[in-house]
Design an enzyme around this catalytic site. Structure first.
Site, short mmCIF file in Angstrom:
data_model
loop_
_atom_site.label_atom_id
_atom_site.label_comp_id
_atom_site.label_asym_id
_atom_site.label_seq_id
_atom_site.Cartn_x
_atom_site.Cartn_y
_atom_site.Cartn_z
NE ARG A 53 -0.62 1.75 3.55
CZ ARG A 53 0.52 2.40 3.73
NH1 ARG A 53 1.65 1.75 4.02
NH2 ARG A 53 0.58 3.71 3.61
N GLY A 54 0.22 2.38 -0.18
CA GLY A 54 0.93 3.63 -0.41
C GLY A 54 1.02 3.85 -1.91
CB ALA A 55 0.04 6.70 -4.07
NE ARG A 96 -6.61 0.60 -2.22
CZ ARG A 96 -6.19 1.29 -1.14
NH1 ARG A 96 -4.92 1.26 -0.80
NH2 ARG A 96 -7.04 2.02 -0.44
CD GLN A 203 -4.30 2.54 6.83
OE1 GLN A 203 -4.89 3.03 7.78
NE2 GLN A 203 -4.85 2.42 5.64
CG ASP A 244 -3.57 7.59 -1.65
OD1 ASP A 244 -3.19 6.45 -1.96
OD2 ASP A 244 -3.57 8.02 -0.48
CG ASN A 254 -3.46 11.30 2.44
OD1 ASN A 254 -2.78 10.51 1.78
ND2 ASN A 254 -3.22 11.52 3.71
#
Length: 348
Positions: A53-55, A96, A203, A244, A254
């Site tokens: 995860r994380g853009a 996503r 998170q 994001d 975000n």
């Protein structure tokens, strides 16, 4: 003594190039467990279920993933290869919808194929390998520059509040919102970080507190609804968050809860900084109202973290993964290309 945060390899290719190797972030902080993903279904599942995860990290994983999948395509011609490649690309892109890096990385890989229609299938696969590696290296370099620009706005000893996880675990190296903190730690700035737990997937608790603590940074975990209290006490002098997707007018999507932090920061007169690579900027998206917000499984807020269900069965839920912070609440957007003031309603 600070541990080198880059010792954690969030996303990489296996030594034999047949799999994407990820650090399963759903298992943190209890254990550092690495998964090998060798099929499109496994890669899709890892992205959707936030194992990666994380853009920026999603973008790197997608680039590596479609390269790994391309190695398995059985094709005797360009058309046969591209038909299957395009199918896999569209499939992965659906994992996503909000993080622009996912689609951007896949489209960049597709462009390599379309620009080499006369190449043999083995040559196409090798070109895809080179492009995936370039995406990863560019992300790492961008994060370092974001960190340097961000650090230029901070002073030693500051209290910093962050939301969700925009650190090393979310990118190739260092992070976006956490990059200035790591560079400051290396240079003796002595920041004191307050990490929102970031409900419902925690998170901030599971990932940000984990990686900062592991790196020797002074970090204090707080519940999301404690942010106002620590600001009121004067313990926070800057807010650093990731992103994001950034719309053309400077609105930012975000992790859910970010817009509330921005409102609090404005109330208490605290600078609110958004840090992210230019790859998160979507100039085709005019404003925050145009950003598609992913809504996730109700179980994440009704029973996921509990031994027994903590909400009435069949109660209605609303579980958006992100919210939009309007540009008016953002002090500056920090990218690898510099520091931008979105107050005029644009990022150009």
């Amino acid at each position: 003594m600070m541990k080198n945060i880059t010792d954690l390899k969030t996303v990489r290719l296996s030594d034999d190039l047949n799999a994407v190797v990820i650090l399963d972030q759903t298992r943190l902080p209890a254990e550092e467990c690495y998964l090998e993903l060798s099929s499109a279904e496994e890669i899709w599942d890892a992205i959707y279920k936030l194992k990666v995860r994380g853009a920026p990290a999603i973008g790197v994983a997608a680039a590596y993933g479609i390269y790994v999948c391309s190695r398995l395509i059985q094709a005797g011609s360009f058309d046969e290869f591209y038909t299957e490649f395009h199918r896999i690309k569209n499939y992965l892109a659906g994992a996503r919808p909000t993080a622009v890096n996912l689609v951007a990385a896949l489209e960049r890989m597709e462009k390599v194929v379309l620009n080499n229609v006369s190449a043999t299938v083995p040559d196409l696969v090798e070109l895809l390998h080179g492009e995936a590696m370039a995406i990863r290296e560019e992300d790492a370099a961008a994060c370092r520059r974001i960190g340097e620009y961000g650090l230029s706005l901070l002073r030693p000893g500051m209290g910093i509040l962050t939301h969700c996880n925009a650190g090393h675990l979310a990118v190739s190296e260092y992070g976006t919102a956490l990059a200035p903190i790591y560079l400051g730690e290396e240079r003796g700035y002595g920041f004191k970080v307050f990490a929102d737990e970031t409900r419902p997937l925690l998170q901030g608790a599971r990932l940000t507190a984990y990686e900062l603590h592991r790196a020797g940074v002074d970090v204090t975990l707080i519940c999301d609804n404690m942010a106002s209290s620590v600001m009121q006490k004067g313990w926070v002098q800057a807010v650093l968050v990731g992103c994001d997707r950034i719309a053309a007018n400077g609105d930012v999507a975000n992790k859910i809860g970010t817009s509330g932090v921005a409102i609090l920061a404005r109330h208490y007169g605290i600078p609110f900084y958004v840090l992210g690579p230019t790859s998160t900027i979507d100039m085709q998206c005019p404003d925050g109202k145009s950003i598609v917000i992913e809504e996730r499984d109700p179980d994440e807020i009704t029973k996921m973290w509990y031994i027994h269900r903590m909400a009435p069965k069949d109660v209605k839920t609303f579980n958006p993964a992100f919210d939009v912070t309007p540009y008016e609440l953002i002090t500056a957007i920090i990218t690898e290309k510099g520091i931008f003031n979105p107050v005029d309603g644009g990022i150009e």
